[in-house]
Motif scaffolding. Structure first.
Motif, short mmCIF file in Angstrom:
data_model
loop_
_atom_site.label_atom_id
_atom_site.label_comp_id
_atom_site.label_asym_id
_atom_site.label_seq_id
_atom_site.Cartn_x
_atom_site.Cartn_y
_atom_site.Cartn_z
N GLN A 305 1.00 -1.19 -0.09
CA GLN A 305 -0.14 0.08 -0.09
C GLN A 305 0.90 1.30 0.08
OE1 GLN A 305 -2.14 -0.78 3.50
NE2 GLN A 305 -4.02 -1.55 2.84
N LEU A 306 2.04 1.07 0.69
CA LEU A 306 2.84 2.41 0.92
C LEU A 306 3.81 2.76 -0.41
CD1 LEU A 306 3.39 1.96 4.69
CD2 LEU A 306 1.67 3.39 3.64
N ILE A 307 4.30 1.77 -0.96
CA ILE A 307 5.23 1.99 -1.96
C ILE A 307 4.69 3.00 -2.93
CG2 ILE A 307 6.62 1.11 -3.75
CD1 ILE A 307 7.82 0.86 -0.89
N PRO A 308 3.52 2.43 -3.61
CA PRO A 308 3.03 3.61 -4.58
C PRO A 308 2.62 5.11 -4.10
CG PRO A 308 1.76 1.45 -4.58
CD PRO A 308 2.59 1.32 -3.33
N LEU A 309 2.41 5.05 -2.63
CA LEU A 309 2.31 6.20 -2.07
C LEU A 309 3.52 7.05 -2.11
CD1 LEU A 309 0.33 6.83 1.31
CD2 LEU A 309 2.47 8.23 0.87
N LEU A 310 4.51 6.45 -1.75
CA LEU A 310 5.74 7.08 -1.53
C LEU A 310 6.36 7.49 -2.84
CD1 LEU A 310 7.28 4.97 1.32
CD2 LEU A 310 6.56 7.35 1.57
N SER A 311 6.30 6.50 -3.84
CA SER A 311 6.74 6.62 -5.21
C SER A 311 6.10 7.87 -6.05
CB SER A 311 6.51 5.61 -5.88
OG SER A 311 7.28 4.25 -5.48
N GLY A 312 5.02 8.11 -5.54
CA GLY A 312 4.34 9.24 -6.09
C GLY A 312 4.21 10.77 -5.49
N LEU A 313 5.27 10.73 -4.59
CA LEU A 313 5.55 12.06 -3.71
C LEU A 313 6.46 12.91 -4.75
CD1 LEU A 313 6.58 10.96 0.07
CD2 LEU A 313 4.52 12.37 -0.92
N GLY A 314 7.23 12.74 -5.64
CA GLY A 314 7.78 13.57 -6.51
C GLY A 314 8.94 14.16 -5.87
N CYS A 315 9.39 13.49 -4.98
CA CYS A 315 10.78 13.75 -4.21
C CYS A 315 11.71 12.79 -4.36
CB CYS A 315 10.29 14.34 -2.93
SG CYS A 315 9.91 13.06 -1.72
N GLN A 316 12.86 13.09 -4.02
CA GLN A 316 13.99 11.94 -3.77
C GLN A 316 13.73 11.34 -2.57
OE1 GLN A 316 17.11 11.52 -5.99
NE2 GLN A 316 16.58 9.72 -4.71
N LEU A 317 13.91 9.83 -2.63
CA LEU A 317 13.53 8.89 -1.70
C LEU A 317 14.99 8.17 -1.47
CD1 LEU A 317 10.19 7.30 -2.60
CD2 LEU A 317 10.42 9.24 -1.06
N ILE A 318 15.19 8.01 -0.36
CA ILE A 318 16.45 7.15 0.24
C ILE A 318 15.94 6.49 1.36
CG2 ILE A 318 18.87 6.94 0.74
CD1 ILE A 318 19.38 9.57 -0.59
N PHE A 319 16.02 4.98 1.11
CA PHE A 319 15.69 3.95 2.17
C PHE A 319 17.16 3.35 2.53
CE2 PHE A 319 11.88 4.43 -0.66
CZ PHE A 319 10.95 4.37 0.11
N THR A 320 16.92 3.07 3.98
CA THR A 320 18.16 2.05 4.38
C THR A 320 17.41 0.49 4.91
OG1 THR A 320 18.16 2.77 6.59
CG2 THR A 320 19.64 3.93 5.14
N SER A 321 18.11 -0.35 4.94
CA SER A 321 17.60 -1.73 5.11
C SER A 321 18.75 -2.47 5.67
CB SER A 321 17.05 -2.53 4.03
OG SER A 321 16.47 -3.56 4.28
#
Length: 347
Positions: A305-321
């Motif tokens: 549910q959340l990945i499409p929401l985040l991907s559509g934010l129109g900003c640079q995303l950096i995740f750590t895992s």
């Protein structure tokens, strides 16, 4: 270099390989402080006396040659340069670079005390309104002067009323901005829940003030608090103002701190940060969203549910895992994320 066109970046690696340090450096060049500590000395590598950070970034517009931001720190001074030009004010950075960071510590937004929520909302407003920071600085000066007056055994009443009115007026100004921001974030969070998560979930935010009911005049305030002077003389400090305010987050009509599960609390915090970013769109400056191992314990349905929401934010995303092979990794890669693997790094 921060890549253009806003692809997500996924940094994976074992503990101690430097994942969080990368995010911390990106956060520092925006706020000139870490999200872990207020002491720059704690950021310096062992056996070193200084650190230096250089970030280059580009906008999406064609022909943009990019920007270069440099920050150097030593025990004697701190130097900030944008395109090799010395920067002396936070406001000069905001038109180019804004950072929103989310870590496990941000659960204090729900579980922590009022001081954490005040700091959060002030930082959010700072990213959109450089004037807010100056107003907040003025407020603290007025508060300091008023508290100093209250330390005297005998208080000069004309001075007391002068500082009281000034504290009231600037509290009204700052509280109005806080309430306006909080109302917008509540609306956006509810929209996100309906569109991406679950339309049956309801969330609300309530701004809470101590003694002062914002929207009234100074005379009305004084009439409604007839024992204010006696109480303040007893405690020798100011007992009203935005430095004492708080806001309440409710989940399904109940206090989220007591009744929301840890997973629900994490979802709320993430949605608040997303709403903050969405509200910032339209203001100058590129936005960088740093997510430090925050989503790795969401289940597959929630991540989907959340990945499409985040991907559509129109900003640079950096995740750590912390390791490869988690649900979030595969979904991010499906959305075109760049993988940075630090698994075998010795740094």
């Amino acid at each position: 270099m921060i890549p253009c066109n806003y692809p997500a970046v996924l940094i994976v690696g074992n503990n101690g390989t430097g994942k969080t340090s990368i995010l911390e450096a990106l956060h520092y060049v925006c706020y000139l402080r870490s999200f872990r500590t207020h002491s720059p000395k704690e950021l310096i590598q062992f056996d070193q006396e200084t650190f230096f950070i250089k970030v280059t970034f580009k906008a999406q517009s064609a022909g943009d040659l990019g920007r270069e931001l440099q920050v150097g720190f030593s025990p004697k001074k701190r130097l900030v340069k944008l395109d090799k030009r010395t920067i002396v004010s936070y406001k000069e950075l905001l038109d180019h670079y804004r950072v929103v960071t989310i870590t496990e510590d941000d659960l204090e937004l729900i579980k922590g005390g009022p001081e954490y929520r005040r700091m959060f909302i002030d930082q959010a407003l700072f990213l959109m309104d450089g004037v807010y920071t100056e107003q907040l600085k003025k407020y603290r000066q007025v508060l300091e002067n008023r508290n100093a007056l209250l330390q005297h055994h005998t208080v000069d009443m004309p001075s007391y009323h002068l500082w009281t009115e000034q504290l009231f007026e600037i509290s009204e100004l700052l509280a109005h901005k806080r309430i306006e921001w909080l109302s917008a974030v509540e609306r956006i969070v509810q929209e996100l829940l309906v569109r991406y998560v679950d339309p049956e979930i309801s969330v609300s935010f309530e701004y809470q003030s101590k003694k002062s009911a914002y929207g009234q005049s100074y005379d009305q305030f004084m009439q409604s608090t007839p024992s204010l002077y006696e109480q303040e003389m007893r405690f020798r400090r100011s007992l009203f103002g935005v430095h004492l305010d708080d806001f309440l987050i409710t989940f399904q009509g109940k206090r989220s701190r007591q009744f929301a599960s840890r997973g629900q609390q994490k979802l709320l915090v993430l949605l608040v940060k997303v709403a903050q970013i969405k509200y910032m769109h339209g203001f100058a400056g590129s936005i960088l969203f740093l997510l430090d191992d925050f989503m790795t314990d969401f289940d597959e349905q929630r991540v989907s549910q959340l990945i499409p929401l985040l991907s559509g934010l129109g900003c640079q995303l950096i995740f750590t895992s912390p390791c490869k092979g988690r649900v979030i990794d595969g979904l991010l890669m499906q959305h075109g994320a760049h993988l940075v693997d630090l698994t075998h790094s010795n740094t």
